[in-house]
Design a protein around this motif. Structure first.
Motif, PDB file in Angstrom:
ATOM      1  N   GLU A 165       0.741  -1.072  -0.144  1.00  0.00           N
ATOM      2  CA  GLU A 165       0.080   0.108  -0.024  1.00  0.00           C
ATOM      3  C   GLU A 165       0.906   1.292   0.080  1.00  0.00           C
ATOM      4  O   GLU A 165       0.618   2.173  -0.796  1.00  0.00           O
ATOM      5  N   ASP A 166       2.015   1.147   0.644  1.00  0.00           N
ATOM      6  CA  ASP A 166       2.932   2.511   0.708  1.00  0.00           C
ATOM      7  C   ASP A 166       3.486   2.548  -0.458  1.00  0.00           C
ATOM      8  O   ASP A 166       3.634   3.800  -1.137  1.00  0.00           O
ATOM      9  N   LEU A 167       3.975   1.515  -1.126  1.00  0.00           N
ATOM     10  CA  LEU A 167       4.582   1.637  -2.489  1.00  0.00           C
ATOM     11  C   LEU A 167       3.620   2.183  -3.557  1.00  0.00           C
ATOM     12  O   LEU A 167       3.735   2.839  -4.452  1.00  0.00           O
ATOM     13  N   LEU A 168       2.140   1.687  -3.624  1.00  0.00           N
ATOM     14  CA  LEU A 168       1.149   2.149  -4.490  1.00  0.00           C
ATOM     15  C   LEU A 168       0.982   3.743  -4.201  1.00  0.00           C
ATOM     16  O   LEU A 168       0.739   4.382  -5.259  1.00  0.00           O
ATOM     17  N   ASP A 169       0.801   4.232  -2.783  1.00  0.00           N
ATOM     18  CA  ASP A 169       0.765   5.435  -2.673  1.00  0.00           C
ATOM     19  C   ASP A 169       1.646   6.439  -3.355  1.00  0.00           C
ATOM     20  O   ASP A 169       1.632   7.594  -3.628  1.00  0.00           O
ATOM     21  N   ARG A 170       3.168   6.127  -3.143  1.00  0.00           N
ATOM     22  CA  ARG A 170       4.114   6.625  -3.672  1.00  0.00           C
ATOM     23  C   ARG A 170       4.034   6.632  -5.246  1.00  0.00           C
ATOM     24  O   ARG A 170       4.492   7.941  -5.778  1.00  0.00           O
ATOM     25  N   ALA A 171       3.619   5.839  -5.896  1.00  0.00           N
ATOM     26  CA  ALA A 171       3.619   5.543  -7.274  1.00  0.00           C
ATOM     27  C   ALA A 171       2.206   6.564  -7.600  1.00  0.00           C
ATOM     28  O   ALA A 171       2.495   7.282  -8.744  1.00  0.00           O
ATOM     29  N   ARG A 172       1.071   6.506  -6.852  1.00  0.00           N
ATOM     30  CA  ARG A 172      -0.083   7.527  -7.172  1.00  0.00           C
ATOM     31  C   ARG A 172       0.550   8.963  -7.176  1.00  0.00           C
ATOM     32  O   ARG A 172       0.199   9.903  -7.938  1.00  0.00           O
ATOM     33  N   ALA A 173       1.407   9.240  -6.073  1.00  0.00           N
ATOM     34  CA  ALA A 173       2.057  10.543  -5.785  1.00  0.00           C
ATOM     35  C   ALA A 173       2.721  11.049  -6.881  1.00  0.00           C
ATOM     36  O   ALA A 173       2.659  12.293  -7.612  1.00  0.00           O
ATOM     37  N   SER A 174       3.569  10.075  -7.435  1.00  0.00           N
ATOM     38  CA  SER A 174       4.610  10.281  -8.540  1.00  0.00           C
ATOM     39  C   SER A 174       3.795  10.461 -10.018  1.00  0.00           C
ATOM     40  O   SER A 174       4.227  11.476 -10.724  1.00  0.00           O
ATOM     41  N   ASP A 175       2.686   9.799 -10.023  1.00  0.00           N
ATOM     42  CA  ASP A 175       1.832   9.977 -11.348  1.00  0.00           C
ATOM     43  C   ASP A 175       1.132  11.167 -11.483  1.00  0.00           C
ATOM     44  O   ASP A 175       1.082  11.843 -12.289  1.00  0.00           O
ATOM     45  N   ALA A 176       0.739  11.570 -10.101  1.00  0.00           N
ATOM     46  CA  ALA A 176      -0.017  12.990 -10.093  1.00  0.00           C
ATOM     47  C   ALA A 176       0.996  14.013 -10.227  1.00  0.00           C
ATOM     48  O   ALA A 176       0.673  15.105 -11.040  1.00  0.00           O
ATOM     49  N   ARG A 177       2.399  13.962  -9.704  1.00  0.00           N
ATOM     50  CA  ARG A 177       3.319  14.943 -10.150  1.00  0.00           C
ATOM     51  C   ARG A 177       3.709  15.062 -11.681  1.00  0.00           C
ATOM     52  O   ARG A 177       4.050  16.115 -12.162  1.00  0.00           O
ATOM     53  N   VAL A 178       3.819  14.087 -12.169  1.00  0.00           N
ATOM     54  CA  VAL A 178       4.422  13.866 -13.753  1.00  0.00           C
ATOM     55  C   VAL A 178       3.061  14.478 -14.642  1.00  0.00           C
ATOM     56  O   VAL A 178       3.238  15.349 -15.316  1.00  0.00           O
ATOM     57  N   ARG A 179       1.756  14.172 -13.850  1.00  0.00           N
ATOM     58  CA  ARG A 179       0.522  14.595 -14.681  1.00  0.00           C
ATOM     59  C   ARG A 179       0.531  15.964 -14.696  1.00  0.00           C
ATOM     60  O   ARG A 179      -0.107  16.755 -15.507  1.00  0.00           O
ATOM     61  N   GLU A 180       0.731  16.499 -13.362  1.00  0.00           N
ATOM     62  CA  GLU A 180       0.690  18.142 -13.174  1.00  0.00           C
ATOM     63  C   GLU A 180       1.841  18.920 -14.070  1.00  0.00           C
ATOM     64  O   GLU A 180       1.592  19.772 -14.534  1.00  0.00           O
ATOM     65  N   ALA A 181       3.075  18.134 -13.985  1.00  0.00           N
ATOM     66  CA  ALA A 181       3.929  18.848 -14.747  1.00  0.00           C
ATOM     67  C   ALA A 181       3.849  18.983 -16.319  1.00  0.00           C
ATOM     68  O   ALA A 181       4.073  19.748 -17.084  1.00  0.00           O
ATOM     69  N   SER A 182       2.981  17.771 -16.870  1.00  0.00           N
ATOM     70  CA  SER A 182       2.697  17.730 -18.042  1.00  0.00           C
ATOM     71  C   SER A 182       1.534  18.510 -18.685  1.00  0.00           C
ATOM     72  O   SER A 182       1.238  18.534 -19.789  1.00  0.00           O
ATOM     73  N   SER A 183       0.842  19.025 -17.716  1.00  0.00           N
ATOM     74  CA  SER A 183      -0.418  19.594 -18.146  1.00  0.00           C
ATOM     75  C   SER A 183      -0.366  20.794 -19.092  1.00  0.00           C
ATOM     76  O   SER A 183      -1.231  21.020 -19.992  1.00  0.00           O
ATOM     77  N   GLY A 184       0.589  21.844 -19.041  1.00  0.00           N
ATOM     78  CA  GLY A 184       0.437  22.650 -20.003  1.00  0.00           C
ATOM     79  C   GLY A 184       1.760  22.599 -21.085  1.00  0.00           C
ATOM     80  O   GLY A 184       2.257  23.416 -21.790  1.00  0.00           O
ATOM     81  N   ALA A 185       2.212  21.342 -21.154  1.00  0.00           N
ATOM     82  CA  ALA A 185       3.496  20.943 -21.963  1.00  0.00           C
ATOM     83  C   ALA A 185       2.688  20.902 -23.465  1.00  0.00           C
ATOM     84  O   ALA A 185       1.677  20.575 -23.655  1.00  0.00           O
ATOM     85  N   THR A 186       3.861  21.269 -24.301  1.00  0.00           N
ATOM     86  CA  THR A 186       3.681  21.225 -25.779  1.00  0.00           C
ATOM     87  C   THR A 186       4.582  20.169 -26.349  1.00  0.00           C
ATOM     88  O   THR A 186       5.476  19.906 -25.762  1.00  0.00           O
TER      89      THR A 186
END
Length: 150
Positions: free
Chosen positions: A107-128
């Motif tokens: 569960e801890d590993l899955l939480d870290r993976a979800r947080a990492s995915d959210a950071r990547v999604r946030e960083a790529s939201s305005g990318a071209t």
């Protein structure tokens, strides 16, 4: 050597008898309702049984439950012998099940993976796109509009 079906049947019987005896027959306050029997495994020669258990609580309650199970081992083995009706009653070994700790780690590993995915999604939201929407070169130098009209 006994066959696997007989060992499995004896393991299921041991698990049931030990769980019922812990719930109703043992008056040790260290065991109470905190102990859950999760699995039982019997060796091929039906001489030794490993009983896996979990304890709801902190490390102190786990240690006291382990001590309570060790002190009740003789009573539990007698109950298993009476229920099984075999020539030799297997010796019981109690092992704390690692399943809750493994589940917590996953569960801890899955939480870290979800947080990492959210950071990547946030960083790529305005990318071209780096080289435009179509990264492939055209052989004749035609633009995107020219190839779309063909």
């Amino acid at each position: 050597m006994a066959d696997n079906a007989r060992a499995k049947k004896l393991a299921d019987l041991i698990q049931e008898v030990v769980a019922q005896k812990l719930q109703r027959g043992i008056k040790d306050p260290r065991l109470g309702t905190h102990v859950t029997i999760t699995d039982t495994r019997v060796t091929g020669d039906l001489r030794e049984a490993t009983v896996f258990y979990t304890v709801y609580g902190d490390d102190e309650e786990r240690a006291s439950a382990a001590a309570g199970l060790e002190s009740a081992k003789g009573v539990l083995r007698s109950a298993v012998g009476a229920a099984a009706g075999t020539k030799f009653t297997p010796t019981l070994t109690f092992v704390a099940d690692a399943l809750p700790e493994n589940a917590r780690t996953i569960e801890d590993l899955l939480d870290r993976a979800r947080a990492s995915d959210a950071r990547v999604r946030e960083a790529s939201s305005g990318a071209t796109y780096a080289g435009g929407a179509d990264p492939y070169r055209k052989a004749d130098g035609a633009s995107d509009e020219d190839t779309a009209s063909e």
